[in-house]
Write a protein that holds these residues in place. Structure first.
Motif, PDB file in Angstrom:
ATOM      1  N   SER A 181     -25.935 -51.338   0.290  1.00 52.35           N
ATOM      2  CA  SER A 181     -26.073 -50.379   1.381  1.00 52.35           C
ATOM      3  C   SER A 181     -24.685 -50.056   1.928  1.00 52.35           C
ATOM      4  CB  SER A 181     -26.953 -50.980   2.475  1.00 52.35           C
ATOM      5  OG  SER A 181     -26.515 -52.302   2.762  1.00 52.35           O
ATOM      6  N   ILE A 182     -24.585 -48.925   2.643  1.00 55.58           N
ATOM      7  CA  ILE A 182     -23.306 -48.563   3.258  1.00 55.58           C
ATOM      8  C   ILE A 182     -22.969 -49.611   4.322  1.00 55.58           C
ATOM      9  CG2 ILE A 182     -22.130 -46.858   4.712  1.00 55.58           C
ATOM     10  CD1 ILE A 182     -23.524 -44.657   3.209  1.00 55.58           C
ATOM     11  N   ALA A 183     -21.747 -50.116   4.256  1.00 58.57           N
ATOM     12  CA  ALA A 183     -21.260 -51.177   5.156  1.00 58.57           C
ATOM     13  C   ALA A 183     -22.010 -52.501   4.973  1.00 58.57           C
ATOM     14  CB  ALA A 183     -21.288 -50.743   6.623  1.00 58.57           C
ATOM     15  N   GLY A 184     -22.684 -52.623   3.846  1.00 58.53           N
ATOM     16  CA  GLY A 184     -23.347 -53.890   3.529  1.00 58.53           C
ATOM     17  C   GLY A 184     -22.323 -54.967   3.215  1.00 58.53           C
ATOM     18  N   GLY A 185     -21.185 -54.557   2.657  1.00 53.84           N
ATOM     19  CA  GLY A 185     -20.126 -55.519   2.345  1.00 53.84           C
ATOM     20  C   GLY A 185     -19.662 -55.471   0.893  1.00 53.84           C
ATOM     21  N   LYS A 186     -19.827 -54.321   0.240  1.00 54.63           N
ATOM     22  CA  LYS A 186     -19.414 -54.202  -1.180  1.00 54.63           C
ATOM     23  C   LYS A 186     -17.911 -54.429  -1.338  1.00 54.63           C
ATOM     24  CE  LYS A 186     -20.963 -50.008  -1.474  1.00 54.63           C
ATOM     25  NZ  LYS A 186     -21.501 -49.885  -0.103  1.00 54.63           N
ATOM     26  N   SER A 187     -17.118 -53.786  -0.472  1.00 52.61           N
ATOM     27  CA  SER A 187     -15.663 -53.933  -0.603  1.00 52.61           C
ATOM     28  C   SER A 187     -15.243 -55.360  -0.281  1.00 52.61           C
ATOM     29  CB  SER A 187     -14.927 -52.991   0.353  1.00 52.61           C
ATOM     30  OG  SER A 187     -15.292 -51.681   0.093  1.00 52.61           O
ATOM     31  N   THR A 188     -15.901 -55.950   0.716  1.00 51.29           N
ATOM     32  CA  THR A 188     -15.565 -57.336   1.080  1.00 51.29           C
ATOM     33  C   THR A 188     -15.878 -58.256  -0.104  1.00 51.29           C
ATOM     34  OG1 THR A 188     -16.138 -56.787   3.358  1.00 51.29           O
ATOM     35  CG2 THR A 188     -15.981 -59.133   2.830  1.00 51.29           C
ATOM     36  N   ALA A 189     -17.049 -58.064  -0.707  1.00 55.37           N
ATOM     37  CA  ALA A 189     -17.429 -58.880  -1.872  1.00 55.37           C
ATOM     38  C   ALA A 189     -16.449 -58.643  -3.018  1.00 55.37           C
ATOM     39  CB  ALA A 189     -18.846 -58.527  -2.317  1.00 55.37           C
ATOM     40  N   THR A 237     -23.455 -51.451  13.631  1.00 53.90           N
ATOM     41  CA  THR A 237     -22.361 -52.035  14.428  1.00 53.90           C
ATOM     42  C   THR A 237     -21.053 -51.991  13.626  1.00 53.90           C
ATOM     43  OG1 THR A 237     -24.005 -53.512  15.359  1.00 53.90           O
ATOM     44  CG2 THR A 237     -21.709 -54.100  15.759  1.00 53.90           C
ATOM     45  N   ARG A 238     -21.151 -52.309  12.333  1.00 49.53           N
ATOM     46  CA  ARG A 238     -19.938 -52.312  11.496  1.00 49.53           C
ATOM     47  C   ARG A 238     -19.339 -50.910  11.374  1.00 49.53           C
ATOM     48  NH1 ARG A 238     -22.188 -56.069   6.551  1.00 49.53           N
ATOM     49  NH2 ARG A 238     -22.313 -58.014   7.703  1.00 49.53           N
ATOM     50  N   VAL A 239     -20.197 -49.890  11.141  1.00 50.63           N
ATOM     51  CA  VAL A 239     -19.612 -48.536  10.946  1.00 50.63           C
ATOM     52  C   VAL A 239     -19.100 -47.967  12.259  1.00 50.63           C
ATOM     53  CG1 VAL A 239     -20.901 -47.959   8.848  1.00 50.63           C
ATOM     54  CG2 VAL A 239     -21.818 -47.235  11.059  1.00 50.63           C
ATOM     55  N   GLN A 256     -17.412 -49.523  14.283  1.00 47.51           N
ATOM     56  CA  GLN A 256     -16.029 -49.999  14.395  1.00 47.51           C
ATOM     57  C   GLN A 256     -15.070 -49.125  13.593  1.00 47.51           C
ATOM     58  OE1 GLN A 256     -16.587 -54.123  13.420  1.00 47.51           O
ATOM     59  NE2 GLN A 256     -17.532 -54.512  15.408  1.00 47.51           N
ATOM     60  N   ARG A 257     -15.607 -48.361  12.621  1.00 48.54           N
ATOM     61  CA  ARG A 257     -14.714 -47.435  11.908  1.00 48.54           C
ATOM     62  C   ARG A 257     -14.866 -46.006  12.433  1.00 48.54           C
ATOM     63  NH1 ARG A 257     -17.847 -47.111   6.038  1.00 48.54           N
ATOM     64  NH2 ARG A 257     -17.374 -49.307   5.793  1.00 48.54           N
ATOM     65  N   GLY A 258     -15.520 -45.876  13.590  1.00 48.30           N
ATOM     66  CA  GLY A 258     -15.589 -44.570  14.249  1.00 48.30           C
ATOM     67  C   GLY A 258     -16.749 -43.686  13.827  1.00 48.30           C
ATOM     68  N   ASP A 297     -27.609 -61.107   0.562  1.00 49.55           N
ATOM     69  CA  ASP A 297     -27.682 -60.616   1.933  1.00 49.55           C
ATOM     70  C   ASP A 297     -26.451 -61.091   2.701  1.00 49.55           C
ATOM     71  OD1 ASP A 297     -30.169 -59.059   2.124  1.00 49.55           O
ATOM     72  OD2 ASP A 297     -31.096 -60.923   1.446  1.00 49.55           O
ATOM     73  N   ASN A 298     -25.770 -60.131   3.305  1.00 51.49           N
ATOM     74  CA  ASN A 298     -24.522 -60.421   4.010  1.00 51.49           C
ATOM     75  C   ASN A 298     -24.735 -60.235   5.507  1.00 51.49           C
ATOM     76  OD1 ASN A 298     -21.868 -60.616   4.889  1.00 51.49           O
ATOM     77  ND2 ASN A 298     -21.303 -58.572   4.162  1.00 51.49           N
ATOM     78  N   ASN A 299     -25.487 -61.152   6.074  1.00 50.90           N
ATOM     79  CA  ASN A 299     -25.854 -61.025   7.485  1.00 50.90           C
ATOM     80  C   ASN A 299     -25.370 -62.209   8.293  1.00 50.90           C
ATOM     81  OD1 ASN A 299     -27.051 -59.890   9.700  1.00 50.90           O
ATOM     82  ND2 ASN A 299     -29.028 -60.897   9.358  1.00 50.90           N
ATOM     83  N   SER A 300     -24.383 -62.913   7.748  1.00 54.23           N
ATOM     84  CA  SER A 300     -23.877 -64.076   8.482  1.00 54.23           C
ATOM     85  C   SER A 300     -22.359 -63.941   8.590  1.00 54.23           C
ATOM     86  CB  SER A 300     -24.322 -65.327   7.737  1.00 54.23           C
ATOM     87  OG  SER A 300     -24.018 -66.461   8.473  1.00 54.23           O
ATOM     88  N   SER A 301     -21.668 -65.050   8.719  1.00 56.60           N
ATOM     89  CA  SER A 301     -20.208 -64.957   8.882  1.00 56.60           C
ATOM     90  C   SER A 301     -19.532 -64.627   7.546  1.00 56.60           C
ATOM     91  CB  SER A 301     -19.663 -66.296   9.387  1.00 56.60           C
ATOM     92  OG  SER A 301     -19.817 -67.265   8.365  1.00 56.60           O
TER      93      SER A 301
HETATM   94  N1  LIG Z   1     -20.172 -61.074   7.008  1.00 56.37           N
HETATM   95  C1  LIG Z   1     -19.477 -60.200   7.733  1.00 56.37           C
HETATM   96  N2  LIG Z   1     -19.240 -60.451   9.036  1.00 56.37           N
HETATM   97  C2  LIG Z   1     -18.538 -59.575   9.794  1.00 56.37           C
HETATM   98  N3  LIG Z   1     -18.017 -58.410   9.349  1.00 56.37           N
HETATM   99  C3  LIG Z   1     -18.225 -58.114   8.046  1.00 56.37           C
HETATM  100  C4  LIG Z   1     -18.964 -58.981   7.174  1.00 56.37           C
HETATM  101  N4  LIG Z   1     -18.990 -58.421   5.940  1.00 56.37           N
HETATM  102  C5  LIG Z   1     -18.311 -57.262   6.034  1.00 56.37           C
HETATM  103  N5  LIG Z   1     -17.848 -57.070   7.288  1.00 56.37           N
HETATM  104  C6  LIG Z   1     -17.092 -55.904   7.797  1.00 56.37           C
HETATM  105  O1  LIG Z   1     -17.978 -54.800   7.792  1.00 56.37           O
HETATM  106  C7  LIG Z   1     -17.298 -53.619   7.406  1.00 56.37           C
HETATM  107  C8  LIG Z   1     -18.006 -53.026   6.186  1.00 56.37           C
HETATM  108  O2  LIG Z   1     -17.798 -53.904   5.080  1.00 56.37           O
HETATM  109  P1  LIG Z   1     -17.347 -53.327   3.677  1.00 56.37           P
HETATM  110  O3  LIG Z   1     -16.268 -52.305   3.838  1.00 56.37           O
HETATM  111  O4  LIG Z   1     -17.078 -54.481   2.794  1.00 56.37           O
HETATM  112  O5  LIG Z   1     -18.705 -52.607   3.279  1.00 56.37           O
HETATM  113  P2  LIG Z   1     -18.977 -51.563   2.112  1.00 56.37           P
HETATM  114  O6  LIG Z   1     -20.358 -51.830   1.646  1.00 56.37           O
HETATM  115  O7  LIG Z   1     -17.890 -51.620   1.104  1.00 56.37           O
HETATM  116  O8  LIG Z   1     -18.884 -50.200   2.935  1.00 56.37           O
HETATM  117  P3  LIG Z   1     -18.949 -48.681   2.358  1.00 56.37           P
HETATM  118  O9  LIG Z   1     -20.332 -48.477   1.892  1.00 56.37           O
HETATM  119  O10 LIG Z   1     -18.627 -47.819   3.494  1.00 56.37           O
HETATM  120  O11 LIG Z   1     -17.940 -48.562   1.263  1.00 56.37           O
HETATM  121  C9  LIG Z   1     -15.851 -54.005   7.150  1.00 56.37           C
HETATM  122  O12 LIG Z   1     -15.108 -53.718   8.308  1.00 56.37           O
HETATM  123  C10 LIG Z   1     -15.927 -55.511   6.903  1.00 56.37           C
HETATM  124  O13 LIG Z   1     -14.739 -56.179   7.271  1.00 56.37           O
END
Ligand SMILES: Nc1ncnc2c1ncn2[C@@H]1O[C@H](COP(=O)(O)OP(=O)(O)OP(=O)(O)O)[C@@H](O)[C@H]1O
Ligand SMILES: CC(C)(COP(=O)(O)OP(=O)(O)OC[C@H]1O[C@@H](n2cnc3c(N)ncnc32)[C@H](O)[C@@H]1O)[C@@H](O)C(=O)NCCC(=O)NCCS
Length: 225
Positions: free
Chosen positions: A9-17, A151-153, A155-157, A185-189
């Motif tokens: 999902s968007i802002a699910g955490g793909k880039s972080t992973a 909440t995450r998006v 923060q990016r405006g 699922d990326n719903n924790s720390s």
């Molecule tokens: N477990 C987490 N706890 C807190 N913040 C998180 C967590 N995982 C990701 N984030 C933050 O949430 C935001 C979205 O994460 P990320 O960019 O990895 O998502 P994405 O799926 O790649 O987004 P997009 O779909 O827009 O490309 C980032 O600012 C990231 O630092």
């Protein structure tokens, strides 16, 4: 070479992973970043201004260059939405950008293969829609609840609406989850998420032979090239 698709999902955490997996040794192919660099090409800029007009030109560009630069937020407002004109505009944008992105990804994958990269990470938000799933040996889906992602998006405006408008142009998250080999699922720390990714990476490494060939007993044939 093992090709691991990252979807979610968007802002699910793909880039972080993907960043964590890169640290662990995977080679990250980031379609959003490639698409961004395509939008910097003068011939692409010219085409897009021809179609969308001057409202998509960045008024105070950070890079002082010879050609105009695209105002990504302004272009986003013209292409993401549920009315017909926006859908048509998105189709046009994709018809310009996607063939170049596809070509770039193909050539990076080829290089990775020549360089005997063990795991190439295909981080493509439209992986299924663009049929990159057929190039993947396994697909991981990274997801988080809608409220967390809003909440995450923010923060990016972006507004919650912006998130929903964009997601409406993608395969539903339920379908993405169902079509993936693994859902995380990326719903924790971040620390917890990092550990989970690390564990799955270790399992993947164990399933690959020492020379990086795929152990076919654990990989779905339908995803192999
Ligand atoms: N477990 C987490 N706890 C807190 N913040 C998180 C967590 N995982 C990701 N984030 C933050 O949430 C935001 C979205 O994460 P990320 O960019 O990895 O998502 P994405 O799926 O790649 O987004 P997009 O779909 O827009 O490309 C980032 O600012 C990231 O630092
Ligand atoms: C419209 C643009 C300029 C807006 O740029 P912006 O910086 O606001 O967003 P960014 O590119 O960082 O994308 C963020 C997220 O939006 C979603 N998104 C982007 N493009 C699309 C699309 N065509 N369809 C559905 N969702 C999309 C993705 O989940 C992506 O991760 C940009 O998204 C774009 O050029 N899109 C077309 C290219 C494309 O399809 N890229 C996706 C990867 S190939």
């Amino acid at each position: 070479m093992f090709v691991l698709g990252i979807i979610g999902s968007i802002a699910g955490g793909k880039s972080t992973a993907s960043a964590i997996l890169q640290e662990l040794g995977a080679t990250w192919i980031n379609a959003d970043a490639i698409a961004r660099s395509v939008l910097d090409r003068p011939e692409v800029v010219e085409k897009l201004i021809g179609y969308f007009g001057d409202s998509i030109v960045l008024k105070s560009p950070p890079k002082q260059g010879t050609h105009p630069q695209i105002d990504r937020a302004a272009l986003g407002k013209l292409v993401f939405g549920d009315d017909d004109s926006k859908r048509l505009a998105l189709l046009y944008l994709e018809s310009v950008v996607h063939p170049i992105v596809r070509h770039e990804i193909m050539s990076i994958l080829k290089q990775c293969s020549q360089q005997q990269v063990q795991v190439a990470l295909l981080d493509v938000p439209l992986l299924f829609e663009s049929h990159w799933d057929v190039a993947c040996d396994s697909i991981w889906c990274i997801d988080a609840p809608l409220q967390t992602r809003i909440t995450r998006v923010q923060q990016r405006g972006w507004s919650a609406d912006e998130l929903i408008r964009r997601e409406a142009n993608q395969l539903s998250i339920d379908r993405k989850r169902a079509l993936s080999d693994l859902v995380i699922d990326n719903n924790s720390s971040i620390t917890y998420f990092t550990n989970i990714i690390r564990q799955h990476w270790q399992s993947l490494m164990q399933s690959l032979s020492p020379i990086g060939e795929v152990n076919t007993s654990v990989v779905h044939d339908s995803h192999c090239l």
